[in-house]
Design a protein around this motif. Structure first.
Motif, PDB file in Angstrom:
ATOM      1  N   ASP A 250      -4.237   8.082   0.082  1.00  0.00           N
ATOM      2  CA  ASP A 250      -4.598   9.045  -1.197  1.00  0.00           C
ATOM      3  C   ASP A 250      -5.336  10.423  -0.876  1.00  0.00           C
TER       4      ASP A 250
ATOM      5  N   GLU B 117       0.679  -1.212  -0.013  1.00  0.00           N
ATOM      6  CA  GLU B 117      -0.037   0.031   0.020  1.00  0.00           C
ATOM      7  C   GLU B 117       0.929   1.114   0.035  1.00  0.00           C
TER       8      GLU B 117
ATOM      9  N   ALA C  68       3.556   6.313  -5.119  1.00  0.00           N
ATOM     10  CA  ALA C  68       3.441   6.640  -6.578  1.00  0.00           C
ATOM     11  C   ALA C  68       2.432   7.781  -6.715  1.00  0.00           C
ATOM     12  N   HIS C  69       1.304   7.866  -6.172  1.00  0.00           N
ATOM     13  CA  HIS C  69       0.256   8.833  -6.174  1.00  0.00           C
ATOM     14  C   HIS C  69       0.782  10.200  -5.771  1.00  0.00           C
TER      15      HIS C  69
ATOM     16  N   ASP D 104       3.754   1.564  -1.421  1.00  0.00           N
ATOM     17  CA  ASP D 104       4.316   1.827  -2.804  1.00  0.00           C
ATOM     18  C   ASP D 104       3.248   2.570  -3.451  1.00  0.00           C
ATOM     19  N   ARG D 105       1.941   2.003  -3.583  1.00  0.00           N
ATOM     20  CA  ARG D 105       1.018   2.557  -4.295  1.00  0.00           C
ATOM     21  C   ARG D 105       0.801   4.032  -3.885  1.00  0.00           C
ATOM     22  N   HIS D 106       0.749   4.284  -2.391  1.00  0.00           N
ATOM     23  CA  HIS D 106       0.441   5.815  -2.024  1.00  0.00           C
ATOM     24  C   HIS D 106       1.430   6.509  -2.206  1.00  0.00           C
TER      25      HIS D 106
END
Length: 362
Positions: free
Chosen positions: A347, A258, A264-265, A260-262
């Motif tokens: 996010d 998670e 990138a955002h 990693d995704r946040h």
């Protein structure tokens, strides 16, 4: 510790946070500690009348890292580990690789050591070149991934730092925020290696003070010899056990994905092309932004990103006026007044920050 060179080694992100501010300054995962962990800690309170027994916690941490209990030393947070290292080893040429967490250098200087610095350059993506470390250094400290640069150094490069007569200290306080922990050296058979871990960041236990050291049994003995009796409380030992079990490891692994995704955002919202594995703007991951004067350097892998932006000091104050706290970068050796560290958040929180960021940058 305000040094003549202007770097305040005792400044930490918690000093940036004020009442009512959205916290993007402290690198502790939001929503922590989880309810199940609070229950485990609370359940230990019935044993407060007894002196703490470390054996179960040592066994749990050792099992988590596939090593022996005599290769583990439990500490009152990673900060105590740095103090023990400064006390236990009589070094002639200690070197700290910067920019990085300032507590190791502060602990060494407080113990009377004369500390040398190796400064990694933003133009190189803050990537370690082992050849930059002096050959006669008998103690070397480096973070991986490094706070505040968020760079994850290659394990092979860190192995090159090891040599006879040298203590190699790798601070892996944020390693469990990297999916799969690919460059971890915990348990590696490297002479002189000391790896430091913290339960503060992923589990939200800054107030409990619990971390640990993994090293060869002989090094653990030297560190334990300068440690006070009963340094880790019963509730902290309960946390060490709980954070080492299968459930905790699975939750930690999911949290790393998670993050990693946040991250990138966040980087996408900042308009920066660097910081994404495989998507760096150049060999060293140096990226610009659609917003004038905003740059990132290196491939970010930790739960925070480091940016260079024109007028960062004023921007930071204007963010505070709009209810948002970010971490100043000028207290880290190797950085200056145009640097900010921004914590990775969900996010929805990041979107609120980015709206204010864009308004202020025009």
């Amino acid at each position: 510790m305000q040094r003549p060179d202007g770097f305040d080694l005792d400044h930490h992100g918690d000093l940036e946070v004020g009442h009512g501010l959205v916290d993007l300054a402290v690198n502790v995962r939001t929503g922590t500690p989880p309810a199940w962990l609070v229950e485990e800690i609370a359940g230990s309170l019935a044993d407060l009348a007894s002196y703490p027994r470390q054996e179960p916690a040592l066994a749990a941490v050792a099992a988590r890292h596939n090593c022996e209990p005599d290769q583990v030393l439990l500490t009152a947070g990673a900060a105590e580990a740095f103090v023990l290292i400064a006390r236990a080893f009589k070094t002639k040429h200690p070197v700290v690789v910067h920019p990085q967490f300032t507590e190791p250098e502060a602990a060494l200087r407080s113990a009377g050591h004369l500390v040398d610095r190796v400064i990694l350059r933003p133009e190189d993506g803050f990537v370690l070149d082992p050849r930059a470390v002096p050959a006669d250094a008998d103690l070397v400290v480096i973070g991986n991934p490094t706070n505040p640069t968020s760079v994850l150094h290659r394990a092979d490069d860190l192995r090159e730092l090891a040599r006879p007569g040298r203590i190699l200290v790798v601070d892996e306080a944020f390693m469990d925020a990297v999916p799969g922990e690919p460059e971890s050296l915990v348990g590696a058979s490297i002479p002189g290696l000391i790896v430091i871990r913290s339960l503060t960041k992923t589990w939200g236990l800054a107030g409990l003070r619990v971390g640990y050291v993994v090293a060869a049994a002989g090094l653990i003995e030297q560190l334990a010899a300068v440690q006070p009796q009963w340094p880790v409380s019963t509730p902290a030992l309960a946390a060490a056990i709980a954070c080492s079990n299968k459930r905790a490891l699975e939750e930690s692994a999911q949290a790393a994905l998670e993050i990693d995704r946040h991250r990138a955002h966040l980087l996408d919202g900042l308009g920066c092309s660097a910081g994404l594995p495989g998507g760096a703007a150049s060999e060293y991951g140096v990226g610009g932004s659609e917003y004038k004067g905003v740059e990132t350097f290196g491939v970010a892998r930790g739960p925070f990103v480091l940016v260079r932006v024109q007028g960062a000091a004023m921007l930071r104050e204007r963010l505070r006026e709009r209810g948002i706290a970010v971490r100043r970068g000028d207290t880290f050796p190797g950085l200056g007044p145009d640097w900010l560290r921004i914590a990775v958040r969900p996010d929805s929180v990041t979107d609120g920050f980015l709206k204010v960021w864009r308004d202020l940058l025009g």
